[in-house]
Write a protein that holds these residues in place. Structure first.
Motif, PDB file in Angstrom:
ATOM      1  N   UNK A 260       2.222  13.265  30.331  1.00 17.50           N
ATOM      2  CA  UNK A 260       3.401  14.132  30.448  1.00 17.50           C
ATOM      3  C   UNK A 260       4.669  13.344  30.118  1.00 17.50           C
ATOM      4  N   UNK A 261       4.753  12.192  30.719  1.00 17.59           N
ATOM      5  CA  UNK A 261       5.904  11.319  30.521  1.00 17.59           C
ATOM      6  C   UNK A 261       5.339   9.954  30.111  1.00 17.59           C
ATOM      7  N   UNK A 262       5.952   9.310  29.153  1.00 17.92           N
ATOM      8  CA  UNK A 262       5.326   8.077  28.634  1.00 17.92           C
ATOM      9  C   UNK A 262       6.306   7.250  27.829  1.00 17.92           C
ATOM     10  N   UNK A 263       5.892   6.019  27.553  1.00 14.17           N
ATOM     11  CA  UNK A 263       6.563   5.147  26.572  1.00 14.17           C
ATOM     12  C   UNK A 263       5.547   4.787  25.504  1.00 14.17           C
ATOM     13  N   UNK A 264       5.960   4.881  24.234  1.00 12.22           N
ATOM     14  CA  UNK A 264       5.129   4.408  23.121  1.00 12.22           C
ATOM     15  C   UNK A 264       5.949   3.425  22.299  1.00 12.22           C
ATOM     16  N   UNK A 265       5.248   2.572  21.557  1.00 12.86           N
ATOM     17  CA  UNK A 265       5.930   1.577  20.723  1.00 12.86           C
ATOM     18  C   UNK A 265       5.833   2.031  19.274  1.00 12.86           C
ATOM     19  N   UNK A 276       7.869   9.250  11.437  1.00 13.10           N
ATOM     20  CA  UNK A 276       6.651   8.901  10.688  1.00 13.10           C
ATOM     21  C   UNK A 276       6.194   7.473  10.959  1.00 13.10           C
ATOM     22  N   UNK A 277       6.897   6.777  11.851  1.00 12.84           N
ATOM     23  CA  UNK A 277       6.567   5.375  12.107  1.00 12.84           C
ATOM     24  C   UNK A 277       5.166   5.232  12.705  1.00 12.84           C
ATOM     25  N   UNK A 278       4.577   4.060  12.466  1.00 13.79           N
ATOM     26  CA  UNK A 278       3.276   3.732  13.050  1.00 13.79           C
ATOM     27  C   UNK A 278       3.413   3.551  14.558  1.00 13.79           C
ATOM     28  N   UNK A 279       2.421   4.032  15.310  1.00 13.39           N
ATOM     29  CA  UNK A 279       2.421   3.837  16.759  1.00 13.39           C
ATOM     30  C   UNK A 279       1.460   2.707  17.116  1.00 13.39           C
ATOM     31  N   UNK A 280       1.941   1.789  17.921  1.00 16.73           N
ATOM     32  CA  UNK A 280       1.099   0.668  18.341  1.00 16.73           C
ATOM     33  C   UNK A 280      -0.078   1.193  19.166  1.00 16.73           C
ATOM     34  N   UNK A 320       8.254  -5.509   6.357  1.00 14.27           N
ATOM     35  CA  UNK A 320       9.450  -5.685   7.178  1.00 14.27           C
ATOM     36  C   UNK A 320       9.575  -4.441   8.042  1.00 14.27           C
ATOM     37  N   UNK A 321       9.618  -4.629   9.347  1.00 16.94           N
ATOM     38  CA  UNK A 321       9.583  -3.464  10.247  1.00 16.94           C
ATOM     39  C   UNK A 321      10.675  -3.565  11.302  1.00 16.94           C
ATOM     40  N   UNK A 322      10.922  -2.431  11.922  1.00 19.05           N
ATOM     41  CA  UNK A 322      11.782  -2.389  13.098  1.00 19.05           C
ATOM     42  C   UNK A 322      10.952  -1.790  14.237  1.00 19.05           C
ATOM     43  N   UNK A 323      11.215  -2.286  15.438  1.00 23.12           N
ATOM     44  CA  UNK A 323      10.404  -1.920  16.603  1.00 23.12           C
ATOM     45  C   UNK A 323      11.271  -1.141  17.595  1.00 23.12           C
ATOM     46  N   UNK A 324      10.672  -0.117  18.178  1.00 17.21           N
ATOM     47  CA  UNK A 324      11.387   0.601  19.244  1.00 17.21           C
ATOM     48  C   UNK A 324      10.401   1.039  20.327  1.00 17.21           C
TER      49      UNK A 324
END
Ligand SMILES: [Ca+2]
Ligand SMILES: [Ca+2]
Length: 346
Positions: A260-265, A276-280, A320-324
């Protein structure tokens, strides 16, 4: 045989002797004058001499085609300068000797290139060429250093690396973030904060600070907010597996069945949007949904500890990537949230 015949034979013999002697060249002028013997070591001459081969000249000074050998004084020379004529080398004694000479460079193996009569002075360069006057075109570079900022990993800076491509990218990426410097490296949206936690677990994993979804109370409903690392990361393209790992305290509505509630990278390449970014995909970490991409669960706070989470970045090798860290929540049932500390990307 009668006495008359004997006299005739004796007379003929004497006549022949006189004629023979008259036609025999004397030892000083003849074409076969041999003062030295080239088959002997140094022709049998003194050390300071060599057995010189010269053509015999006739009385008018023209070559006769015959050879003679005479001990002749050697040229003197400088061992350091190697200033003998072409085809000769300077011995340590200061005399010129015929030939290419010994390989003077004792620090490097000889790679079968001729020394060209020049002393070899390179003793530090890794190229296998003992003759410092010749370019190194024969041996590949065998250095295995791990310098990565340069496209050329050749320790021999005097030569271009044309043989071995640079596949060494190990160690380019080694980012550590403990949030002790505050938000200097980050862009924070919504509930994201960096500081000392005054809610939930009440402690960091290390130091005074961590990042978290509201450090002083429960998180917001209907949240969609990113904690974005400002810098671009060059993910190594070599054999080693790049990873992102961090410690997290998780207390968010959800389970392995539904988050329901979460954090993804999110791992965003330059050609991606954040959507469209890749999810860890995490291979290590206790509170994850079934897709292994979402940190969620533990809302009863049964486990009030920091836990290690780790995901591979192999999907973006060479990029070359950016992380969030992206936090999302649904419309009800908020909890303490998800806190992050000791991030390590390598
Ligand atoms: Ca910290
Ligand atoms: Ca919720």
């Amino acid at each position: 045989m009668s006495g008359r015949y004997l006299i005739l034979i004796a007379a003929a013999f004497l006549t022949a002797m006189v004629v023979f002697n008259a036609c025999t060249p004397d030892d000083e002028e003849g074409p076969f004058t041999v003062d030295c013997d080239p088959s002997l070591e140094n022709g049998g001459c003194d050390y300071a001499e060599y057995c010189a081969e010269t053509e015999v000249l006739d009385d008018s000074g023209f070559p006769t085609g015959e050879l003679k050998y005479e001990c002749t004084l050697r040229d003197t020379c400088s061992y350091e300068m190697q200033d003998c004529p072409i085809g000769w080398y300077c011995e340590t004694t200061g005399y010129c000797f015929k030939g290419e000479g010994p390989d003077i460079d004792t620090a490097q193996p000889d790679n079968n290139l001729p020394d060209n009569n020049l002393p070899d002075t390179d003793t530090a360069l890794p190229d296998g060429d003992t003759d410092s006057s010749l370019p190194d075109t024969t041996l590949p570079d065998t250095d295995t250093d791990t310098d990565t900022p340069q496209p050329d990993n050749d320790t021999d800076t005097t030569q271009p690396d044309t043989v071995v491509p640079d596949t060494d990218t190990t160690g380019v990426l080694d980012l550590t973030e403990n949030f002790e410097n505050g938000a200097a490296n980050w862009t924070l949206e919504g509930d994201w904060q960096i500081g000392a936690p005054a809610y939930g677990i009440f402690t960091t994993y290390g130091g005074a600070n961590c990042a978290g979804t509201n450090l002083t109370g429960v998180y917001s409903n209907d949240a969609d907010a990113k904690l974005t690392l400002n810098q671009q990361l060059s993910i190594p393209g070599g054999a080693a597996e790049p990873v992102i790992e961090f410690y997290a305290y998780v207390n968010a509505e959800g389970s392995s069945m539904i988050a329901n509630d979460y954090v993804e990278v999110l791992i965003k390449k330059s050609t991606d949007t954040w959507e469209s970014a890749t999810k860890a995909v995490f291979t290590v970490g206790p509170y994850l949904d079934s897709s292994k991409t979402k940190l969620t669960g533990n809302t009863n706070n049964a486990d009030a500890t920091w836990q290690l989470y780790r995901a591979s970045l192999s999907a973006v090798k060479g990029e070359s990537v950016q992380i969030a860290f992206r936090f999302r929540s649904d419309s009800s049932s908020a909890a303490a949230g998800i806190y992050i500390d000791d991030l390590h990307i390598h």
